[in-house]
Design a protein around this motif. Structure first.
Motif, PDB file in Angstrom:
ATOM      1  N   LYS A 106     -18.241   1.865  -8.830  1.00 54.57           N
ATOM      2  CA  LYS A 106     -16.826   2.224  -8.777  1.00 54.57           C
ATOM      3  C   LYS A 106     -16.562   3.480  -9.609  1.00 54.57           C
ATOM      4  O   LYS A 106     -15.883   4.411  -9.143  1.00 54.57           O
ATOM      5  CB  LYS A 106     -15.970   1.059  -9.277  1.00 54.57           C
ATOM      6  CG  LYS A 106     -14.478   1.366  -9.299  1.00 54.57           C
ATOM      7  CD  LYS A 106     -13.668   0.146  -9.690  1.00 54.57           C
ATOM      8  CE  LYS A 106     -13.853  -0.206 -11.147  1.00 54.57           C
ATOM      9  NZ  LYS A 106     -12.954  -1.330 -11.558  1.00 54.57           N
ATOM     10  N   HIS A 114      -6.125  -5.903   9.081  1.00 57.06           N
ATOM     11  CA  HIS A 114      -5.575  -5.883   7.720  1.00 57.06           C
ATOM     12  C   HIS A 114      -4.062  -6.143   7.695  1.00 57.06           C
ATOM     13  O   HIS A 114      -3.368  -5.730   6.762  1.00 57.06           O
ATOM     14  CB  HIS A 114      -5.882  -4.556   7.010  1.00 57.06           C
ATOM     15  CG  HIS A 114      -7.338  -4.334   6.757  1.00 57.06           C
ATOM     16  ND1 HIS A 114      -8.105  -3.477   7.515  1.00 57.06           N
ATOM     17  CD2 HIS A 114      -8.181  -4.886   5.841  1.00 57.06           C
ATOM     18  CE1 HIS A 114      -9.353  -3.495   7.072  1.00 57.06           C
ATOM     19  NE2 HIS A 114      -9.420  -4.348   6.061  1.00 57.06           N
ATOM     20  N   ASN A 149     -13.458  -7.181  -1.020  1.00 56.97           N
ATOM     21  CA  ASN A 149     -13.132  -6.167  -2.015  1.00 56.97           C
ATOM     22  C   ASN A 149     -13.992  -6.359  -3.266  1.00 56.97           C
ATOM     23  O   ASN A 149     -13.908  -7.383  -3.946  1.00 56.97           O
ATOM     24  CB  ASN A 149     -11.647  -6.251  -2.373  1.00 56.97           C
ATOM     25  CG  ASN A 149     -11.211  -5.143  -3.316  1.00 56.97           C
ATOM     26  OD1 ASN A 149     -11.968  -4.211  -3.591  1.00 56.97           O
ATOM     27  ND2 ASN A 149      -9.984  -5.241  -3.797  1.00 56.97           N
ATOM     28  N   TYR A 192     -13.911  -4.281  -5.894  1.00 54.43           N
ATOM     29  CA  TYR A 192     -13.340  -3.406  -6.923  1.00 54.43           C
ATOM     30  C   TYR A 192     -13.413  -4.016  -8.313  1.00 54.43           C
ATOM     31  O   TYR A 192     -13.680  -3.315  -9.302  1.00 54.43           O
ATOM     32  CB  TYR A 192     -11.883  -3.101  -6.565  1.00 54.43           C
ATOM     33  CG  TYR A 192     -11.266  -1.938  -7.310  1.00 54.43           C
ATOM     34  CD1 TYR A 192     -11.435  -0.639  -6.858  1.00 54.43           C
ATOM     35  CD2 TYR A 192     -10.485  -2.149  -8.441  1.00 54.43           C
ATOM     36  CE1 TYR A 192     -10.843   0.427  -7.518  1.00 54.43           C
ATOM     37  CE2 TYR A 192      -9.891  -1.096  -9.111  1.00 54.43           C
ATOM     38  CZ  TYR A 192     -10.072   0.206  -8.647  1.00 54.43           C
ATOM     39  OH  TYR A 192      -9.493   1.260  -9.308  1.00 54.43           O
ATOM     40  N   GLN A 194      -9.626  -0.717  -3.967  1.00 56.45           N
ATOM     41  CA  GLN A 194     -10.541  -1.473  -3.120  1.00 56.45           C
ATOM     42  C   GLN A 194     -11.887  -0.758  -3.081  1.00 56.45           C
ATOM     43  O   GLN A 194     -11.945   0.477  -3.043  1.00 56.45           O
ATOM     44  CB  GLN A 194      -9.986  -1.602  -1.692  1.00 56.45           C
ATOM     45  CG  GLN A 194      -8.733  -2.447  -1.578  1.00 56.45           C
ATOM     46  CD  GLN A 194      -8.120  -2.353  -0.192  1.00 56.45           C
ATOM     47  OE1 GLN A 194      -7.909  -1.258   0.324  1.00 56.45           O
ATOM     48  NE2 GLN A 194      -7.830  -3.497   0.411  1.00 56.45           N
ATOM     49  N   PHE A 227     -15.561  -1.167  -0.902  1.00 55.94           N
ATOM     50  CA  PHE A 227     -16.238  -1.873   0.186  1.00 55.94           C
ATOM     51  C   PHE A 227     -17.651  -1.331   0.389  1.00 55.94           C
ATOM     52  O   PHE A 227     -17.888  -0.121   0.240  1.00 55.94           O
ATOM     53  CB  PHE A 227     -15.466  -1.706   1.505  1.00 55.94           C
ATOM     54  CG  PHE A 227     -14.057  -2.205   1.462  1.00 55.94           C
ATOM     55  CD1 PHE A 227     -13.785  -3.569   1.386  1.00 55.94           C
ATOM     56  CD2 PHE A 227     -12.986  -1.318   1.497  1.00 55.94           C
ATOM     57  CE1 PHE A 227     -12.474  -4.032   1.350  1.00 55.94           C
ATOM     58  CE2 PHE A 227     -11.678  -1.767   1.463  1.00 55.94           C
ATOM     59  CZ  PHE A 227     -11.418  -3.129   1.391  1.00 55.94           C
ATOM     60  N   GLU A 240     -14.367  -4.136   6.247  1.00 61.46           N
ATOM     61  CA  GLU A 240     -13.641  -3.930   4.989  1.00 61.46           C
ATOM     62  C   GLU A 240     -12.818  -5.162   4.593  1.00 61.46           C
ATOM     63  O   GLU A 240     -11.605  -5.104   4.428  1.00 61.46           O
ATOM     64  CB  GLU A 240     -12.740  -2.691   5.098  1.00 61.46           C
ATOM     65  CG  GLU A 240     -13.523  -1.409   5.326  1.00 61.46           C
ATOM     66  CD  GLU A 240     -12.646  -0.208   5.624  1.00 61.46           C
ATOM     67  OE1 GLU A 240     -12.607   0.713   4.796  1.00 61.46           O
ATOM     68  OE2 GLU A 240     -11.996  -0.200   6.687  1.00 61.46           O
ATOM     69  N   ASN A 250       0.819  -1.217   0.000  1.00 62.41           N
ATOM     70  CA  ASN A 250       0.000   0.000   0.000  1.00 62.41           C
ATOM     71  C   ASN A 250       0.854   1.269   0.000  1.00 62.41           C
ATOM     72  O   ASN A 250       0.336   2.372   0.116  1.00 62.41           O
ATOM     73  CB  ASN A 250      -0.934   0.009   1.211  1.00 62.41           C
ATOM     74  CG  ASN A 250      -0.188   0.162   2.530  1.00 62.41           C
ATOM     75  OD1 ASN A 250       1.046   0.215   2.577  1.00 62.41           O
ATOM     76  ND2 ASN A 250      -0.935   0.220   3.625  1.00 62.41           N
ATOM     77  N   THR A 301      -3.769   0.035  -7.897  1.00 66.28           N
ATOM     78  CA  THR A 301      -4.690  -0.987  -7.383  1.00 66.28           C
ATOM     79  C   THR A 301      -5.833  -0.263  -6.696  1.00 66.28           C
ATOM     80  O   THR A 301      -5.791   0.963  -6.497  1.00 66.28           O
ATOM     81  CB  THR A 301      -4.003  -1.937  -6.380  1.00 66.28           C
ATOM     82  OG1 THR A 301      -3.357  -1.149  -5.362  1.00 66.28           O
ATOM     83  CG2 THR A 301      -2.979  -2.806  -7.055  1.00 66.28           C
ATOM     84  N   TYR A 310      -8.009   2.857   5.892  1.00 66.80           N
ATOM     85  CA  TYR A 310      -9.080   2.003   6.385  1.00 66.80           C
ATOM     86  C   TYR A 310      -9.813   2.706   7.530  1.00 66.80           C
ATOM     87  O   TYR A 310      -9.278   3.609   8.183  1.00 66.80           O
ATOM     88  CB  TYR A 310      -8.512   0.669   6.875  1.00 66.80           C
ATOM     89  CG  TYR A 310      -7.958  -0.218   5.790  1.00 66.80           C
ATOM     90  CD1 TYR A 310      -8.801  -0.780   4.821  1.00 66.80           C
ATOM     91  CD2 TYR A 310      -6.593  -0.505   5.736  1.00 66.80           C
ATOM     92  CE1 TYR A 310      -8.293  -1.622   3.836  1.00 66.80           C
ATOM     93  CE2 TYR A 310      -6.076  -1.340   4.751  1.00 66.80           C
ATOM     94  CZ  TYR A 310      -6.935  -1.893   3.797  1.00 66.80           C
ATOM     95  OH  TYR A 310      -6.423  -2.719   2.815  1.00 66.80           O
TER      96      TYR A 310
END
Length: 522
Positions: free
Chosen positions: A459, A330, A448, A450, A435, A437, A445, A261, A433, A339
């Motif tokens: 999205k 996570h 995913n 996505y 996500q 939720f 969460e 991330n 990338t 998050y």
């Protein structure tokens, strides 16, 4: 018969009645004047409310017993919730450096959004705009601060005329707190190391201020705890309170974060080994809870001082935090992410004119506290504010509610929450990338959506809204660009020296040893 004829008839009928009516007509104007004069003099003078602003360090939204966490012990915060209004969806906007608390506190103190302060600010706040304490100071408030102030000495001196046990940074132990005093000449003293636990130190200072306050002017008392920030050391008895409590592992526990991330190798993440283990995460959660329980007791003592001094009924109490914390969720330990566990914080407001036991679900930023306190104290709001006053929420007015909130962390993470959905976009080492939720059905969460086809339109809707709001808040990111049109880390940002990194790793290892884990960190 005319009115005068009626009086004449009555007066001739009885001398006693005549004398009675004469007195009535003679004294009524005088009695009226006396009544009006007395009613004005006895009408209670409406004093401006005192403000007690309590700020925790790293306390996320879901670690208060009355808000649904049945494992944690927080009787004093629970009472505050029962007597006040709780905002269930309160967030920080994010940060552009790893020390999330500094820009977060800067946003609270200025009422400005992330990209309208210096977004890369560390422990210095160089904004020319009016600060919260400063605004109250010019409105005849006595301003006093104790505890953490992570926005520089120059900014501190703009807002506070009194202060004691002020922490500007550099602490590595809650029993070894470097603090300064604000002297009568408004000069800061040299650093002194206090060996009292930080939570007790700051609370007792606040209690002393309340007991000795002369009550001539209203006060703004800011108490900024360093708890429950690590190192999580506190009196052993608070750990023992949890001996018979089953600490559950959160449903979104992961041994490692599922992808890069952009911030997996930073001080906060060194506080547990890799991969994360359930035993170590349990030990960290227990210590986190115990730190909060210890702080909760100190908060109770401050509020008790208000009661004993007869100040409680005219004091507005605000409790919130500068950011949340993952503590194993996570696969993360820190707050350098977007998050819910890291950007969502508690917010409780209690006092005169505030509804009791009310829960409000509107979307709130902590920047909203500045204009809210202005409205509650009758202070005209500075034009520089980006926050929205929450006073309308106390009267169930919805005209100022937001429909979405955006979030940012460095130039690698951007996010938006709108309705039930949350979108997070990542750009790390040139790779994108994402996500998506559904927070209503998936509050942890975990799932995913996505790349799920049926949510593609949602999205795209959120991506468009995110870009619109980023532009509105003066962020330079262009999501459609290959590199978001920004540098990952601006070239002028000072890099942390190897010696500092080594020191931070040793401190992280020491904290692990407190929990009984001494394996090497990554």
């Amino acid at each position: 018969m005319s009115f005068l004829h009626k009086i004449e008839y009555t007066m001739t009928a009885s001398n006693k009645l005549m004398r009675f009516f004469c007195k009535i007509f003679l004294y009524t104007p005088m009695l009226f004047l006396v009544y009006c004069s007395n009613s004005r003099s006895k009408k209670p003078f409406k004093k401006k409310p005192n403000i007690l602003f309590i700020l925790a360090d790293d306390q996320r939204y879901d670690v208060i017993h009355a808000l649904g966490n049945k494992e944690i012990i927080t009787p004093n915060l629970d009472k505050l919730i029962s007597r006040g209004t709780t905002f269930n969806n309160t967030y920080i906007m994010g940060a552009m450096n790893g020390a999330v608390c500094a820009p977060s506190r800067a946003m609270i103190n200025t009422g400005r959004s992330l990209f309208n302060i210096n977004p890369y600010a560390g422990d210095q706040l160089d904004m020319p705009d009016t600060l919260l304490a400063e605004a109250l100071l010019v409105n005849d408030y006595t301003t006093f601060h104790t505890g953490k102030w992570h926005n520089g000495e120059k900014a501190f001196l703009k807002g506070f005329v009194q202060g004691s046990k002020i922490f500007f940074g550099g602490m590595s132990d809650h029993y070894q707190v470097p603090t300064k005093e604000l002297n009568a000449n408004r000069q800061l003293s040299k650093v002194k190391i206090d060996s009292t636990h930080s939570s007790v130190l700051f609370a007792s200072t606040a209690e002393k201020f309340i007991r000795e306050y002369d009550k001539s002017n209203p006060f703004f008392l800011q108490v900024s705890f360093t708890a429950p920030h690590d190192p999580r050391n506190m009196p052993q008895e608070y750990l023992e309170l949890y001996n018979n409590v089953e600490i559950n592992i959160p449903p979104n526990f992961m041994p490692n974060h599922p992808f890069d991330n952009g911030e997996l190798d930073i001080r906060d993440e060194w506080l547990a080994g890799y991969p994360r283990t359930k035993d170590e995460i349990k030990a960290n959660i227990l210590a986190y809870f115990a730190m909060i329980t210890h702080m909760d007791e100190q908060i109770g003592k401050i509020i008790q001082s208000l009661n004993e001094s007869g100040l409680r009924e005219n004091t507005i109490i605000v409790f919130t935090s500068d950011n949340g914390l993952a503590v194993g969720q996570h696969g993360l330990m820190g707050k350098q992410n977007l998050y819910e566990h890291s950007i969502k914080v508690p917010l409780i407001i209690q006092g005169p004119g505030i509804p009791e036991g009310m829960k409000n679900n509107q979307l709130v930023y902590t920047t909203d506290l500045f204009p809210t306190i202005c409205d509650l104290t009758g202070k005209k709001k500075p034009k520089s504010l980006d926050g929205i006053s929450l006073v309308g929420a106390f009267k169930n007015r919805k005209e100022t509610e937001r429909i979405s909130l955006i979030f940012a962390y460095k130039n690698s993470q951007r996010a938006i929450r709108k309705g039930e959905f949350k979108l997070i976009e990542y750009l790390v080492k040139g790779k994108k990338t994402g996500q998506l939720f559904n927070l209503k059905s998936d509050p942890w969460e975990i799932e995913n959506l996505y790349e799920v086809k049926q949510f593609n339109s949602k999205k795209i809707e959120l991506q468009n809204e995110l870009q619109k709001q980023l532009t509105k808040y003066n962020d330079q990111v262009v999501l459609s660009s290959d590199h978001w049109n920004v540098e990952p880390i601006p070239s002028w940002i000072k890099k942390v020296s190897p010696s500092t990194i080594d020191k931070l790793r040793k401190l992280a290892l020491r904290d692990r040893e407190l929990r009984g884990f001494s394996e090497n960190t990554k």
